[in-house]
Scaffold this motif. Structure first.
Motif, PDB file in Angstrom:
ATOM      1  N   SER A 145       1.269  10.539   4.837  1.00  0.00           N
ATOM      2  CA  SER A 145       1.578   9.277   5.535  1.00  0.00           C
ATOM      3  C   SER A 145       0.473   8.930   6.521  1.00  0.00           C
ATOM      4  O   SER A 145       0.048   7.771   6.620  1.00  0.00           O
ATOM      5  CB  SER A 145       2.922   9.406   6.258  1.00  0.00           C
ATOM      6  N   PHE A 146      -0.015   9.924   7.248  1.00  0.00           N
ATOM      7  CA  PHE A 146      -1.096   9.691   8.205  1.00  0.00           C
ATOM      8  C   PHE A 146      -2.374   9.269   7.489  1.00  0.00           C
ATOM      9  O   PHE A 146      -3.036   8.292   7.879  1.00  0.00           O
ATOM     10  CB  PHE A 146      -1.336  10.958   9.025  1.00  0.00           C
ATOM     11  N   ILE A 147      -2.722  10.015   6.419  1.00  0.00           N
ATOM     12  CA  ILE A 147      -3.958   9.723   5.696  1.00  0.00           C
ATOM     13  C   ILE A 147      -3.903   8.333   5.067  1.00  0.00           C
ATOM     14  O   ILE A 147      -4.915   7.617   5.003  1.00  0.00           O
ATOM     15  CB  ILE A 147      -4.209  10.802   4.625  1.00  0.00           C
ATOM     16  N   THR A 148      -2.719   7.921   4.598  1.00  0.00           N
ATOM     17  CA  THR A 148      -2.590   6.633   3.930  1.00  0.00           C
ATOM     18  C   THR A 148      -2.793   5.470   4.891  1.00  0.00           C
ATOM     19  O   THR A 148      -3.530   4.515   4.593  1.00  0.00           O
ATOM     20  CB  THR A 148      -1.205   6.522   3.264  1.00  0.00           C
ATOM     21  N   PHE A 149      -2.166   5.533   6.057  1.00  0.00           N
ATOM     22  CA  PHE A 149      -2.173   4.370   6.943  1.00  0.00           C
ATOM     23  C   PHE A 149      -3.209   4.456   8.056  1.00  0.00           C
ATOM     24  O   PHE A 149      -3.378   3.489   8.807  1.00  0.00           O
ATOM     25  CB  PHE A 149      -0.775   4.179   7.544  1.00  0.00           C
ATOM     26  N   TYR A 150      -3.896   5.572   8.172  1.00  0.00           N
ATOM     27  CA  TYR A 150      -4.955   5.660   9.177  1.00  0.00           C
ATOM     28  C   TYR A 150      -6.093   4.668   8.888  1.00  0.00           C
ATOM     29  O   TYR A 150      -6.581   4.013   9.818  1.00  0.00           O
ATOM     30  CB  TYR A 150      -5.490   7.087   9.261  1.00  0.00           C
ATOM     31  N   PRO A 151      -6.537   4.514   7.614  1.00  0.00           N
ATOM     32  CA  PRO A 151      -7.564   3.482   7.363  1.00  0.00           C
ATOM     33  C   PRO A 151      -7.083   2.080   7.690  1.00  0.00           C
ATOM     34  O   PRO A 151      -7.873   1.234   8.126  1.00  0.00           O
ATOM     35  CB  PRO A 151      -7.844   3.643   5.855  1.00  0.00           C
ATOM     36  N   ILE A 201       0.837  -1.203   0.000  1.00  0.00           N
ATOM     37  CA  ILE A 201       0.000   0.000   0.000  1.00  0.00           C
ATOM     38  C   ILE A 201       0.869   1.248   0.000  1.00  0.00           C
ATOM     39  O   ILE A 201       0.592   2.212  -0.719  1.00  0.00           O
ATOM     40  CB  ILE A 201      -0.944  -0.006   1.218  1.00  0.00           C
ATOM     41  N   GLY A 202       1.929   1.242   0.805  1.00  0.00           N
ATOM     42  CA  GLY A 202       2.834   2.393   0.834  1.00  0.00           C
ATOM     43  C   GLY A 202       3.462   2.657  -0.524  1.00  0.00           C
ATOM     44  O   GLY A 202       3.536   3.808  -0.970  1.00  0.00           O
ATOM     45  N   VAL A 203       3.910   1.605  -1.203  1.00  0.00           N
ATOM     46  CA  VAL A 203       4.514   1.778  -2.531  1.00  0.00           C
ATOM     47  C   VAL A 203       3.483   2.276  -3.533  1.00  0.00           C
ATOM     48  O   VAL A 203       3.750   3.195  -4.326  1.00  0.00           O
ATOM     49  CB  VAL A 203       5.124   0.440  -3.004  1.00  0.00           C
ATOM     50  N   ALA A 204       2.282   1.684  -3.514  1.00  0.00           N
ATOM     51  CA  ALA A 204       1.243   2.083  -4.467  1.00  0.00           C
ATOM     52  C   ALA A 204       0.841   3.537  -4.266  1.00  0.00           C
ATOM     53  O   ALA A 204       0.698   4.297  -5.239  1.00  0.00           O
ATOM     54  CB  ALA A 204       0.026   1.170  -4.320  1.00  0.00           C
ATOM     55  N   MET A 205       0.671   3.950  -3.022  1.00  0.00           N
ATOM     56  CA  MET A 205       0.269   5.328  -2.757  1.00  0.00           C
ATOM     57  C   MET A 205       1.400   6.309  -3.069  1.00  0.00           C
ATOM     58  O   MET A 205       1.145   7.453  -3.473  1.00  0.00           O
ATOM     59  CB  MET A 205      -0.183   5.471  -1.311  1.00  0.00           C
ATOM     60  N   ALA A 206       2.647   5.887  -2.874  1.00  0.00           N
ATOM     61  CA  ALA A 206       3.777   6.747  -3.246  1.00  0.00           C
ATOM     62  C   ALA A 206       3.819   6.963  -4.754  1.00  0.00           C
ATOM     63  O   ALA A 206       4.034   8.081  -5.234  1.00  0.00           O
ATOM     64  CB  ALA A 206       5.086   6.132  -2.752  1.00  0.00           C
ATOM     65  N   ILE A 207       3.604   5.893  -5.520  1.00  0.00           N
ATOM     66  CA  ILE A 207       3.575   6.018  -6.978  1.00  0.00           C
ATOM     67  C   ILE A 207       2.404   6.894  -7.416  1.00  0.00           C
ATOM     68  O   ILE A 207       2.526   7.711  -8.345  1.00  0.00           O
ATOM     69  CB  ILE A 207       3.493   4.619  -7.625  1.00  0.00           C
ATOM     70  N   THR A 208       1.277   6.746  -6.734  1.00  0.00           N
ATOM     71  CA  THR A 208       0.116   7.597  -7.042  1.00  0.00           C
ATOM     72  C   THR A 208       0.423   9.064  -6.786  1.00  0.00           C
ATOM     73  O   THR A 208       0.049   9.937  -7.577  1.00  0.00           O
ATOM     74  CB  THR A 208      -1.085   7.156  -6.192  1.00  0.00           C
ATOM     75  N   ALA A 209       1.114   9.348  -5.678  1.00  0.00           N
ATOM     76  CA  ALA A 209       1.473  10.733  -5.359  1.00  0.00           C
ATOM     77  C   ALA A 209       2.448  11.305  -6.391  1.00  0.00           C
ATOM     78  O   ALA A 209       2.335  12.475  -6.793  1.00  0.00           O
ATOM     79  CB  ALA A 209       2.077  10.804  -3.966  1.00  0.00           C
ATOM     80  N   VAL A 210       3.402  10.493  -6.836  1.00  0.00           N
ATOM     81  CA  VAL A 210       4.351  10.955  -7.865  1.00  0.00           C
ATOM     82  C   VAL A 210       3.614  11.233  -9.175  1.00  0.00           C
ATOM     83  O   VAL A 210       3.896  12.223  -9.864  1.00  0.00           O
ATOM     84  CB  VAL A 210       5.462   9.908  -8.067  1.00  0.00           C
TER      85      VAL A 210
END
Length: 266
Positions: free
Chosen positions: A254-260, A74-83
């Protein structure tokens, strides 16, 4: 005789100035009457855009969870989405400057979100899910700057548009949609997402029909991305602002990504 001629020219100039002033005021009153209701449709536009953003972006992490992604994936996917969103934003801006057309760009970028979510639900390939998540970042997630730029350009052009009010309607819609859509997802699952995004996109289309495009820029050739980087790169206060915004965004994202994920494990 010259004295009388000078007095006549003096009073003629005063009369001309008064005439120009009242004509300008009359034109301004007519324009204000025609534009006084612009804040309402733009408030609806902001509300619909942020409602779509709540469905497509805020529920991206639960969608990745549904597809079997772990915390690291999830961290990698959301990082790629942000880029993808970071790269797409200046490209959308440059396209808006070149075409001076906000409507088709906003409708296209937001309209495809339902299709992208439908493809995410249908695919079983992790790479395809990451690529489609990046497509969400490159489209609806990165178009926030287009709506904000559109409203500010209309305001500078003389339209009666309260940016603070319209933007607050977007924030309110984001909060309300997150609450209501979360309740719907709890009962029906995330498979309802494409239909909700499609309905919101159709509503956005009806709203956009009532909004004018921004006026044409005064300069014939708008700034390119290279010109913008060269111009802003030498602005030290702006660079400090960008750095501070970057640091705030890193922590908040980072908070928004892992809070769910945290809530799901309770």
């Amino acid at each position: 005789m010259q004295c009388f001629a000078g007095i006549r020219r003096y009073f003629s100039s005063i009369a001309l100035g008064v005439s120009v002033y009242y004509n300008t005021q009359a034109e301004r009153r007519e324009r204000n009457v025609a534009m006084k209701k612009l804040s309402l449709p733009f408030s609806l536009l902001q509300a619909v855009y942020w409602a779509m953003s709540a469905v497509a972006v805020a529920f991206m992490v639960p969608m990745l969870r549904l597809k079997g992604f772990g915390e690291s994936e999830i961290g990698v996917a959301m990082a790629i989405t942000a880029v993808a969103a970071m790269i797409a934003q200046p490209l959308w801006g440059a396209l808006c400057d070149r075409l001076n057309r906000m409507k088709p760009i906003l409708l296209l970028g937001c309209g495809v979100s339902g299709l992208i979510y439908w493809l995410i639900l249908k695919t079983d390939s992790p790479l395809a899910v990451v690529a489609l998540s990046a497509a969400i970042g490159a489209t609806i997630q990165s178009l926030q700057t287009v709506t904000d730029s559109w409203s500010t350009k209309l305001s500078y052009a003389g339209y009666r548009l309260n940016y603070g009010f319209t933007r607050s309607m977007g924030s309110l819609a984001y909060a309300v949609t997150s609450l209501l859509f979360g309740a719907v997802v709890a009962k029906m699952g995330l498979r309802i997402s494409p239909l909700v995004l499609l309905a919101l996109a159709l509503f956005m289309f009806l709203i956009v029909l009532r909004l004018p495009d921004p006026p044409a820029p005064e300069q014939e050739h708008p700034f390119s991305i290279r010109d913008a980087i060269r111009s802003l790169g030498g602005n030290a206060p702006f660079l400090v602002l960008v750095l501070c915004f970057f640091l705030v965004t890193v922590t908040s994202t980072s908070f928004i990504t892992f809070y769910p994920v945290f809530l799901n494990e309770l």
